[in-house]
Design a protein around this motif. Structure first.
Motif, mmCIF file in Angstrom:
data_model
loop_
_atom_site.group_PDB
_atom_site.id
_atom_site.type_symbol
_atom_site.label_atom_id
_atom_site.label_comp_id
_atom_site.label_asym_id
_atom_site.label_seq_id
_atom_site.Cartn_x
_atom_site.Cartn_y
_atom_site.Cartn_z
ATOM 1 N N LYS A 101 62.962 19.761 70.516
ATOM 2 C CA LYS A 101 61.320 19.531 69.877
ATOM 3 C C LYS A 101 60.919 19.556 68.604
ATOM 4 O O LYS A 101 61.085 19.299 67.558
ATOM 5 C CB LYS A 101 60.788 20.439 70.914
ATOM 6 C CG LYS A 101 60.783 19.529 72.239
ATOM 7 C CD LYS A 101 59.149 20.447 72.694
ATOM 8 C CE LYS A 101 59.098 19.935 74.452
ATOM 9 N NZ LYS A 101 58.479 20.129 75.601
ATOM 10 N N ILE A 102 62.313 21.657 68.607
ATOM 11 C CA ILE A 102 61.639 21.648 66.760
ATOM 12 C C ILE A 102 62.727 20.943 65.698
ATOM 13 O O ILE A 102 62.158 20.185 64.221
ATOM 14 C CB ILE A 102 62.629 22.611 66.645
ATOM 15 C CG1 ILE A 102 62.045 23.982 67.735
ATOM 16 C CG2 ILE A 102 63.105 23.203 64.987
ATOM 17 C CD1 ILE A 102 62.776 24.865 68.000
ATOM 18 N N MET A 142 59.662 18.043 65.786
ATOM 19 C CA MET A 142 58.790 18.877 64.440
ATOM 20 C C MET A 142 59.081 18.076 63.042
ATOM 21 O O MET A 142 58.343 17.800 62.233
ATOM 22 C CB MET A 142 58.583 19.981 65.222
ATOM 23 C CG MET A 142 57.435 20.406 63.992
ATOM 24 S SD MET A 142 56.785 22.384 64.808
ATOM 25 C CE MET A 142 58.113 23.214 64.357
ATOM 26 N N LEU A 166 64.243 22.447 73.729
ATOM 27 C CA LEU A 166 63.644 22.672 72.848
ATOM 28 C C LEU A 166 63.620 23.226 71.292
ATOM 29 O O LEU A 166 63.344 22.703 70.344
ATOM 30 C CB LEU A 166 63.341 24.498 73.345
ATOM 31 C CG LEU A 166 62.817 25.584 72.063
ATOM 32 C CD1 LEU A 166 61.477 25.343 72.186
ATOM 33 C CD2 LEU A 166 63.110 26.532 72.291
#
Length: 107
Positions: A42-43, A46, A39
């Motif tokens: 992914k952040i 992004m 997670l």
């Protein structure tokens, strides 16, 4: 004393169950750690993509504003094929529109 398990009162089956429960707890903790790290990645990815998009917009504005002074002269079919292959390869690499600015023949 019935509810407290003494080490001397444990059978092999009780030990196996205790071991399996401990192993399952370790795997559950590892899965939680893996989920949290994925997670976070992914952040981070992004935010990196947003920065790349901002930089690409600025770069596209700079490229679009520069006038092309030389005309591209493609002499033969081999040169045309090389230009097309290079352009398609570059476009598939960056996943954006590509504009040919100049061509130079290397001998």
């Amino acid at each position: 004393m019935d509810k407290i398990i003494m080490l001397t009162d444990m059978s092999i089956g009780d030990g196996a169950i205790l071991s399996l429960v401990s192993i399952l707890m370790v795997f559950a903790i590892l899965l939680i750690i893996i989920g949290i790290t994925s997670l976070v990645f992914k952040i981070v990815r992004m935010f990196e993509e947003r920065e790349k998009e901002k930089n690409a917009i600025v770069t596209n504005e700079k490229v679009s504003s520069t006038p092309v002074t030389k005309s591209v002269e493609i002499v033969d079919d081999d040169m045309m094929a090389a230009v097309l292959v290079a352009t398609i390869d570059y476009q598939s690499e960056i996943k954006k529109d590509v504009r040919l600015i100049s061509v130079r023949e290397v001998k």
